[in-house]
Design a protein around this motif. Structure first.
Motif, PDB file in Angstrom:
ATOM      1  N   GLY A   1       2.501  -9.786   3.314  1.00 40.53           N
ATOM      2  CA  GLY A   1       2.721 -10.981   2.504  1.00 40.53           C
ATOM      3  C   GLY A   1       2.400 -10.679   1.053  1.00 40.53           C
ATOM      4  N   PHE A   2       2.976 -11.467   0.156  1.00 39.46           N
ATOM      5  CA  PHE A   2       2.698 -11.310  -1.271  1.00 39.46           C
ATOM      6  C   PHE A   2       2.663 -12.691  -1.903  1.00 39.46           C
ATOM      7  CE2 PHE A   2       7.260 -11.412  -0.982  1.00 39.46           C
ATOM      8  CZ  PHE A   2       7.684 -12.096  -2.109  1.00 39.46           C
ATOM      9  N   LEU A   3       2.064 -12.770  -3.074  1.00 35.60           N
ATOM     10  CA  LEU A   3       1.993 -14.026  -3.805  1.00 35.60           C
ATOM     11  C   LEU A   3       2.966 -14.006  -4.972  1.00 35.60           C
ATOM     12  CD1 LEU A   3      -1.870 -14.594  -3.925  1.00 35.60           C
ATOM     13  CD2 LEU A   3      -0.201 -15.779  -2.493  1.00 35.60           C
ATOM     14  N   THR A   4       3.613 -15.138  -5.191  1.00 33.70           N
ATOM     15  CA  THR A   4       4.542 -15.314  -6.298  1.00 33.70           C
ATOM     16  C   THR A   4       4.461 -16.764  -6.766  1.00 33.70           C
ATOM     17  OG1 THR A   4       6.853 -15.216  -6.994  1.00 33.70           O
ATOM     18  CG2 THR A   4       6.464 -15.773  -4.703  1.00 33.70           C
ATOM     19  N   ASP A   5       4.702 -17.010  -8.044  1.00 32.64           N
ATOM     20  CA  ASP A   5       4.776 -18.379  -8.544  1.00 32.64           C
ATOM     21  C   ASP A   5       6.064 -19.056  -8.103  1.00 32.64           C
ATOM     22  OD1 ASP A   5       2.358 -18.446  -9.891  1.00 32.64           O
ATOM     23  OD2 ASP A   5       3.215 -17.687 -11.756  1.00 32.64           O
ATOM     24  N   SER A   6       7.049 -18.261  -7.769  1.00 35.66           N
ATOM     25  CA  SER A   6       8.398 -18.748  -7.520  1.00 35.66           C
ATOM     26  C   SER A   6       8.535 -19.499  -6.192  1.00 35.66           C
ATOM     27  CB  SER A   6       9.372 -17.569  -7.524  1.00 35.66           C
ATOM     28  OG  SER A   6      10.682 -18.020  -7.302  1.00 35.66           O
ATOM     29  N   PHE A   7       9.430 -20.472  -6.207  1.00 40.47           N
ATOM     30  CA  PHE A   7       9.883 -21.142  -4.983  1.00 40.47           C
ATOM     31  C   PHE A   7      11.358 -20.797  -4.739  1.00 40.47           C
ATOM     32  CE2 PHE A   7       6.201 -23.652  -6.151  1.00 40.47           C
ATOM     33  CZ  PHE A   7       5.569 -23.835  -4.925  1.00 40.47           C
ATOM     34  N   ASP A   8      11.880 -19.880  -5.554  1.00 46.67           N
ATOM     35  CA  ASP A   8      13.264 -19.440  -5.443  1.00 46.67           C
ATOM     36  C   ASP A   8      13.319 -18.127  -4.661  1.00 46.67           C
ATOM     37  OD1 ASP A   8      14.185 -21.569  -7.059  1.00 46.67           O
ATOM     38  OD2 ASP A   8      13.698 -20.427  -8.872  1.00 46.67           O
ATOM     39  N   ASP A   9      14.524 -17.605  -4.472  1.00 50.48           N
ATOM     40  CA  ASP A   9      14.675 -16.306  -3.840  1.00 50.48           C
ATOM     41  C   ASP A   9      14.138 -15.216  -4.769  1.00 50.48           C
ATOM     42  OD1 ASP A   9      15.821 -17.491  -1.668  1.00 50.48           O
ATOM     43  OD2 ASP A   9      17.850 -16.787  -2.077  1.00 50.48           O
ATOM     44  N   VAL A  10      13.386 -14.297  -4.186  1.00 46.19           N
ATOM     45  CA  VAL A  10      12.785 -13.196  -4.922  1.00 46.19           C
ATOM     46  C   VAL A  10      13.189 -11.909  -4.217  1.00 46.19           C
ATOM     47  CG1 VAL A  10      10.615 -12.172  -5.695  1.00 46.19           C
ATOM     48  CG2 VAL A  10      10.805 -14.655  -5.495  1.00 46.19           C
ATOM     49  N   LYS A  11      13.756 -10.966  -4.981  1.00 41.51           N
ATOM     50  CA  LYS A  11      14.129  -9.673  -4.403  1.00 41.51           C
ATOM     51  C   LYS A  11      12.945  -8.723  -4.563  1.00 41.51           C
ATOM     52  CE  LYS A  11      17.800  -6.239  -4.324  1.00 41.51           C
ATOM     53  NZ  LYS A  11      19.058  -5.797  -4.955  1.00 41.51           N
ATOM     54  N   ILE A  12      12.456  -8.220  -3.440  1.00 41.22           N
ATOM     55  CA  ILE A  12      11.265  -7.377  -3.410  1.00 41.22           C
ATOM     56  C   ILE A  12      11.618  -6.025  -2.802  1.00 41.22           C
ATOM     57  CG2 ILE A  12       8.942  -7.123  -2.432  1.00 41.22           C
ATOM     58  CD1 ILE A  12       9.091  -9.342  -4.499  1.00 41.22           C
ATOM     59  N   THR A  13      11.108  -4.968  -3.413  1.00 46.06           N
ATOM     60  CA  THR A  13      11.264  -3.626  -2.858  1.00 46.06           C
ATOM     61  C   THR A  13       9.873  -3.100  -2.523  1.00 46.06           C
ATOM     62  OG1 THR A  13      13.254  -3.238  -4.156  1.00 46.06           O
ATOM     63  CG2 THR A  13      12.159  -1.309  -3.264  1.00 46.06           C
ATOM     64  N   LEU A  14       9.762  -2.489  -1.352  1.00 47.26           N
ATOM     65  CA  LEU A  14       8.498  -1.926  -0.886  1.00 47.26           C
ATOM     66  C   LEU A  14       8.656  -0.419  -0.733  1.00 47.26           C
ATOM     67  CD1 LEU A  14       5.626  -2.138   0.326  1.00 47.26           C
ATOM     68  CD2 LEU A  14       6.735  -2.585   2.539  1.00 47.26           C
ATOM     69  N   TYR A  15       7.752   0.313  -1.374  1.00 51.26           N
ATOM     70  CA  TYR A  15       7.702   1.767  -1.272  1.00 51.26           C
ATOM     71  C   TYR A  15       6.377   2.178  -0.646  1.00 51.26           C
ATOM     72  CZ  TYR A  15      11.381   1.669  -4.854  1.00 51.26           C
ATOM     73  OH  TYR A  15      12.534   1.421  -5.564  1.00 51.26           O
ATOM     74  N   SER A  16       6.349   3.388  -0.102  1.00 53.85           N
ATOM     75  CA  SER A  16       5.143   3.920   0.511  1.00 53.85           C
ATOM     76  C   SER A  16       5.052   5.414   0.209  1.00 53.85           C
ATOM     77  CB  SER A  16       5.203   3.685   2.024  1.00 53.85           C
ATOM     78  OG  SER A  16       4.129   4.298   2.679  1.00 53.85           O
ATOM     79  N   ARG A  17       3.832   5.937   0.214  1.00 52.82           N
ATOM     80  CA  ARG A  17       3.639   7.378   0.056  1.00 52.82           C
ATOM     81  C   ARG A  17       2.333   7.767   0.710  1.00 52.82           C
ATOM     82  NH1 ARG A  17       0.457   9.809  -3.510  1.00 52.82           N
ATOM     83  NH2 ARG A  17       1.931  11.492  -3.900  1.00 52.82           N
ATOM     84  N   ILE A  18       2.258   8.994   1.184  1.00 47.11           N
ATOM     85  CA  ILE A  18       1.022   9.521   1.734  1.00 47.11           C
ATOM     86  C   ILE A  18       0.098   9.849   0.572  1.00 47.11           C
ATOM     87  CG2 ILE A  18       0.006  11.452   3.008  1.00 47.11           C
ATOM     88  CD1 ILE A  18       2.638  11.565   4.615  1.00 47.11           C
ATOM     89  N   GLY A  19      -1.167   9.478   0.705  1.00 40.79           N
ATOM     90  CA  GLY A  19      -2.139   9.703  -0.354  1.00 40.79           C
ATOM     91  C   GLY A  19      -2.228   8.513  -1.290  1.00 40.79           C
ATOM     92  N   SER A  20      -3.067   8.640  -2.294  1.00 43.53           N
ATOM     93  CA  SER A  20      -3.312   7.553  -3.236  1.00 43.53           C
ATOM     94  C   SER A  20      -2.165   7.379  -4.230  1.00 43.53           C
ATOM     95  CB  SER A  20      -4.599   7.818  -4.013  1.00 43.53           C
ATOM     96  OG  SER A  20      -4.797   6.816  -4.999  1.00 43.53           O
ATOM     97  N   TYR A  21      -1.920   6.134  -4.618  1.00 46.60           N
ATOM     98  CA  TYR A  21      -0.911   5.855  -5.640  1.00 46.60           C
ATOM     99  C   TYR A  21      -1.297   6.489  -6.970  1.00 46.60           C
ATOM    100  CZ  TYR A  21      -4.043   2.278  -7.507  1.00 46.60           C
ATOM    101  OH  TYR A  21      -5.113   1.625  -8.048  1.00 46.60           O
ATOM    102  N   LYS A  22      -2.592   6.725  -7.175  1.00 44.49           N
ATOM    103  CA  LYS A  22      -3.056   7.292  -8.442  1.00 44.49           C
ATOM    104  C   LYS A  22      -2.432   8.655  -8.713  1.00 44.49           C
ATOM    105  CE  LYS A  22      -7.464   4.914  -8.301  1.00 44.49           C
ATOM    106  NZ  LYS A  22      -8.922   5.100  -8.251  1.00 44.49           N
ATOM    107  N   GLN A  23      -2.048   9.355  -7.653  1.00 42.14           N
ATOM    108  CA  GLN A  23      -1.432  10.672  -7.806  1.00 42.14           C
ATOM    109  C   GLN A  23       0.031  10.568  -8.231  1.00 42.14           C
ATOM    110  OE1 GLN A  23      -2.237  11.742  -3.800  1.00 42.14           O
ATOM    111  NE2 GLN A  23      -4.294  12.494  -4.228  1.00 42.14           N
ATOM    112  N   ALA A  24       0.600   9.376  -8.199  1.00 40.19           N
ATOM    113  CA  ALA A  24       2.022   9.221  -8.530  1.00 40.19           C
ATOM    114  C   ALA A  24       2.285   8.029  -9.439  1.00 40.19           C
ATOM    115  CB  ALA A  24       2.831   9.062  -7.240  1.00 40.19           C
TER     116      ALA A  24
END
Length: 138
Positions: free
Chosen positions: A23-46
């Protein structure tokens, strides 16, 4: 809360887990296009990889925003008739995997500030620890 184009967090698996939705939080009550990415390890490395070559695309979904006080599900069963990602995110015991959740078209994501340092445990249970992440401005 704060607003941004996206949020990056690290998920540490204490046991082998599978993320099938979120789940995610948004102010919107309209359609929101969301993209989800993943990676092994910490995001800090990328975090500076603007090409996203270090990330794997998990899903691009359209969800109807529920406003800033209620979690908007991803995937949104009202839009997709699915309650799980087509390709769930598997995290092996003892490993860390990063998630990057981003709004495609505009500043739609909401997140809260904390006094905890980035990378510290924000919340945990016997299966998983969620670490303090960061908002992404554009």
């Amino acid at each position: 809360g704060n607003g941004s184009f996206g949020v990056m967090i690290d998920v540490m698996a204490k046991k082998a887990i599978v993320i099938t939705s979120l789940g995610f939080l948004t102010d919107s009550f309209d359609d929101v296009k969301i993209t989800l990415y993943s990676r092994i390890g910490s995001y800090k490395q990328a975090i500076n990889d603007e090409s996203l070559s270090a990330w794997s695309l998990v899903s691009t979904e359209v969800a109807t925003g529920r406003g800033s006080r209620m979690m908007t599900p991803l995937p949104d069963p009202e839009k997709t008739l699915r309650t799980q990602f087509a390709y769930p995110i598997e995290i092996a015991q003892g490993t860390t995997r990063s998630l990057y959740i981003t709004a495609v078209d505009k500043t739609e994501m909401r997140y809260s500030s904390t006094t905890l340092e980035e990378g510290r445990v924000f919340n945990e249970n016997s299966d998983v620890a969620l670490l303090v992440g960061c908002g992404i401005g554009s």
